[in-house]
Design a protein around this motif. Sequence first.
Motif, PDB file in Angstrom:
ATOM      1  N   GLU A  56       0.828  -1.205   0.000  1.00 27.16           N
ATOM      2  CA  GLU A  56       0.000   0.000   0.000  1.00 27.16           C
ATOM      3  C   GLU A  56       0.862   1.256   0.000  1.00 27.16           C
ATOM      4  O   GLU A  56       0.527   2.256  -0.649  1.00 27.16           O
ATOM      5  CB  GLU A  56      -0.946  -0.011   1.200  1.00 27.16           C
ATOM      6  CG  GLU A  56      -2.086   0.969   1.069  1.00 27.16           C
ATOM      7  CD  GLU A  56      -3.200   0.678   2.057  1.00 27.16           C
ATOM      8  OE1 GLU A  56      -4.329   1.134   1.824  1.00 27.16           O
ATOM      9  OE2 GLU A  56      -2.954  -0.015   3.064  1.00 27.16           O
ATOM     10  N   LYS A 104       0.937   4.073  -3.077  1.00 27.70           N
ATOM     11  CA  LYS A 104       0.070   5.118  -2.506  1.00 27.70           C
ATOM     12  C   LYS A 104      -0.268   6.230  -3.495  1.00 27.70           C
ATOM     13  O   LYS A 104      -1.327   6.852  -3.393  1.00 27.70           O
ATOM     14  CB  LYS A 104       0.705   5.718  -1.246  1.00 27.70           C
ATOM     15  CG  LYS A 104       2.025   6.419  -1.433  1.00 27.70           C
ATOM     16  CD  LYS A 104       2.558   6.931  -0.100  1.00 27.70           C
ATOM     17  CE  LYS A 104       3.859   7.709  -0.249  1.00 27.70           C
ATOM     18  NZ  LYS A 104       4.981   6.849  -0.678  1.00 27.70           N
ATOM     19  N   GLU A 119     -10.288   0.353  -2.766  1.00 26.90           N
ATOM     20  CA  GLU A 119      -9.984   0.266  -1.343  1.00 26.90           C
ATOM     21  C   GLU A 119      -9.306  -1.081  -1.075  1.00 26.90           C
ATOM     22  O   GLU A 119      -9.942  -2.129  -1.185  1.00 26.90           O
ATOM     23  CB  GLU A 119     -11.253   0.390  -0.507  1.00 26.90           C
ATOM     24  CG  GLU A 119     -10.989   0.502   0.981  1.00 26.90           C
ATOM     25  CD  GLU A 119     -12.242   0.833   1.767  1.00 26.90           C
ATOM     26  OE1 GLU A 119     -12.235   0.629   2.992  1.00 26.90           O
ATOM     27  OE2 GLU A 119     -13.230   1.289   1.157  1.00 26.90           O
ATOM     28  N   SER A 124       3.719   3.668   7.587  1.00 22.24           N
ATOM     29  CA  SER A 124       2.522   3.054   8.180  1.00 22.24           C
ATOM     30  C   SER A 124       2.718   1.551   8.358  1.00 22.24           C
ATOM     31  O   SER A 124       1.828   0.752   8.050  1.00 22.24           O
ATOM     32  CB  SER A 124       1.279   3.327   7.323  1.00 22.24           C
ATOM     33  OG  SER A 124       0.938   4.688   7.356  1.00 22.24           O
ATOM     34  N   GLU A 170      -0.879   5.349  13.966  1.00 22.00           N
ATOM     35  CA  GLU A 170      -2.221   5.609  13.464  1.00 22.00           C
ATOM     36  C   GLU A 170      -2.160   5.653  11.937  1.00 22.00           C
ATOM     37  O   GLU A 170      -1.201   6.157  11.365  1.00 22.00           O
ATOM     38  CB  GLU A 170      -2.745   6.941  14.001  1.00 22.00           C
ATOM     39  CG  GLU A 170      -2.889   6.983  15.508  1.00 22.00           C
ATOM     40  CD  GLU A 170      -3.903   5.986  16.034  1.00 22.00           C
ATOM     41  OE1 GLU A 170      -4.913   5.747  15.322  1.00 22.00           O
ATOM     42  OE2 GLU A 170      -3.703   5.451  17.141  1.00 22.00           O
ATOM     43  N   THR A 171      -3.172   5.105  11.282  1.00 18.42           N
ATOM     44  CA  THR A 171      -3.190   5.134   9.822  1.00 18.42           C
ATOM     45  C   THR A 171      -4.622   5.132   9.327  1.00 18.42           C
ATOM     46  O   THR A 171      -5.523   4.581   9.976  1.00 18.42           O
ATOM     47  CB  THR A 171      -2.445   3.920   9.226  1.00 18.42           C
ATOM     48  OG1 THR A 171      -2.461   4.011   7.794  1.00 18.42           O
ATOM     49  CG2 THR A 171      -3.098   2.609   9.648  1.00 18.42           C
ATOM     50  N   ASP A 172      -4.832   5.773   8.186  1.00 21.56           N
ATOM     51  CA  ASP A 172      -6.137   5.726   7.541  1.00 21.56           C
ATOM     52  C   ASP A 172      -6.084   4.862   6.287  1.00 21.56           C
ATOM     53  O   ASP A 172      -7.012   4.866   5.471  1.00 21.56           O
ATOM     54  CB  ASP A 172      -6.627   7.132   7.187  1.00 21.56           C
ATOM     55  CG  ASP A 172      -5.653   7.884   6.283  1.00 21.56           C
ATOM     56  OD1 ASP A 172      -4.588   7.318   5.931  1.00 21.56           O
ATOM     57  OD2 ASP A 172      -5.955   9.048   5.935  1.00 21.56           O
ATOM     58  N   ARG A 173      -5.008   4.092   6.135  1.00 20.79           N
ATOM     59  CA  ARG A 173      -4.875   3.226   4.969  1.00 20.79           C
ATOM     60  C   ARG A 173      -5.655   1.930   5.212  1.00 20.79           C
ATOM     61  O   ARG A 173      -5.351   1.192   6.144  1.00 20.79           O
ATOM     62  CB  ARG A 173      -3.409   2.922   4.688  1.00 20.79           C
ATOM     63  CG  ARG A 173      -2.606   4.155   4.279  1.00 20.79           C
ATOM     64  CD  ARG A 173      -1.163   3.812   4.006  1.00 20.79           C
ATOM     65  NE  ARG A 173      -0.389   5.011   3.687  1.00 20.79           N
ATOM     66  CZ  ARG A 173       0.921   5.027   3.485  1.00 20.79           C
ATOM     67  NH1 ARG A 173       1.612   3.894   3.583  1.00 20.79           N
ATOM     68  NH2 ARG A 173       1.545   6.142   3.195  1.00 20.79           N
ATOM     69  N   PRO A 174      -6.629   1.618   4.362  1.00 23.97           N
ATOM     70  CA  PRO A 174      -7.489   0.459   4.629  1.00 23.97           C
ATOM     71  C   PRO A 174      -6.754  -0.879   4.559  1.00 23.97           C
ATOM     72  O   PRO A 174      -7.057  -1.792   5.327  1.00 23.97           O
ATOM     73  CB  PRO A 174      -8.566   0.564   3.548  1.00 23.97           C
ATOM     74  CG  PRO A 174      -7.953   1.387   2.461  1.00 23.97           C
ATOM     75  CD  PRO A 174      -7.057   2.362   3.157  1.00 23.97           C
ATOM     76  N   SER A 219      -4.653  -1.310   7.668  1.00 23.97           N
ATOM     77  CA  SER A 219      -5.562  -1.528   8.795  1.00 23.97           C
ATOM     78  C   SER A 219      -6.088  -2.960   8.812  1.00 23.97           C
ATOM     79  O   SER A 219      -6.274  -3.558   9.877  1.00 23.97           O
ATOM     80  CB  SER A 219      -6.739  -0.548   8.719  1.00 23.97           C
ATOM     81  OG  SER A 219      -6.274   0.791   8.821  1.00 23.97           O
TER      82      SER A 219
END
Length: 462
Positions: free
Chosen positions: A319, A323, A331, A390, A401-405, A408
């Motif tokens: 990812e 990116k 997603e 990440s 913390e990450t907003d990468r699906p 996650s």
Amino acid sequence: MRTPLGRRNLLKAGSLAGLGIGATSLLSACSDAAAQEEANLYKRGPIKLDLDNAENPFGVDGAVPLDVTIFKGGYSDEYATEGHQVLYRNKFPEAEIIHVGTEQISEVVRPRFRSYSPPDILMNAGGERMEMDQLVRDGELTDLSVLLQAPSVDDPGITVGETLREGVVEAGQVGSGKEVWGLPYDFAGYGVWYSQTLFQQNGWTVPTTWTEFMALCAEIKSSGMAPWTYQGKFPYYMLDPIITLAVRHGGRDVMTRFEEDWGSGAWSDDSVEMAVESWAEFVSAGYVLEGTSSMTHLDAQDAWLQGEAAFIPCGSWLENEEKDDVPADFEMGFLPIPALEGSAAPDLVQGTPGEHYVVPKYANNPAGALEYLRIMLSAAGTTAWANHTSSLNVVRGVSFETDRPGVSALRPYLEDDKNLYKNTMEVEHGTFVQQTLFPEINALMRGDRTASQFLSNVKRAL
């Protein structure tokens, strides 16, 4: 293992074939190198550890340059240039840092090893890395045990080694010796990646068993999309799908046999045979995107992102590597290799310390290199890594913390060691893996080998 010699004697003893230069130029090079040897002030090993000096246990001379070469792959190298190297300069403001980021590690670094002027610190990774087992046999590396015994940056009451996750030290060892030749820094999870958006649009259910996986691939193929692609020119991307399928079926003992035997007995294991047969059936069913075997990692990943294939195998760097190219409606999702029916350990996932850092034996500034590694393993160093990638690394308790699906979805599998196993084949047996196993994997995935032919060829070459 070569006989230990001084650097000047090594220069005099180097063979013409090994250095790839003529006799006249060799003598000239030796003369020049000998003169430089007398003139320079660089500190060379072995490094003595000063336990009474927690601030500078390796005795770094802050005025000496530090020469760093890093594999600029899926994690890029900003975590180093904007993180670790900033931390090093903060501590040693006078130090010049010479940085090279490249994907062609062997091409860039091998000539420097041959001329006994390697970088001080090398992140030796990627498909064109120098093989660790060969570097160890040739006596080219520094034992990093002294680093593990040093006080950690954040708490001098514990050693650097005590800050590391389980299995990290062993992942840097080669053979039966206790020396630690490499420091893996990344802690990567491996498995299969897909588009959650695509699955939702088509009503496809994420498979958990091999039977479900094969049935879904048949449905995907009937829709006009290829079920699978992989990074064909770098067949190590298919090593995890094959070996994890076997380890999940037979349990950790399968990997233990590879670690302890690495002979025909390990490759004759029933679970290994079943895994190879399963992938051979997968290929014969026509589930691999046409042309995959000639694709680079970026070609295959682009094809996957553009919807030409539903699944792709990769490690947790995917990812981050993609990116800037992920479509807005794509997603990423992650799943472990679906397990064969009757698997003894269907929850096991490969979580392997990787991206090895090494300090070459003939580094000009080994003290600086060891301190650089110590800084990397500090709280500030791990934060720099996590913020830029990440991803987890080998230090215990790293969080981010990450907003990468995709990340996650992967992270829960990596946080509990009880469901992880490590695969260090590429470190322990890198030369064999590169020269024999990877070509056979590509032949299998092209449909040019049956399962029995693949296994026979591998065992014959052992």
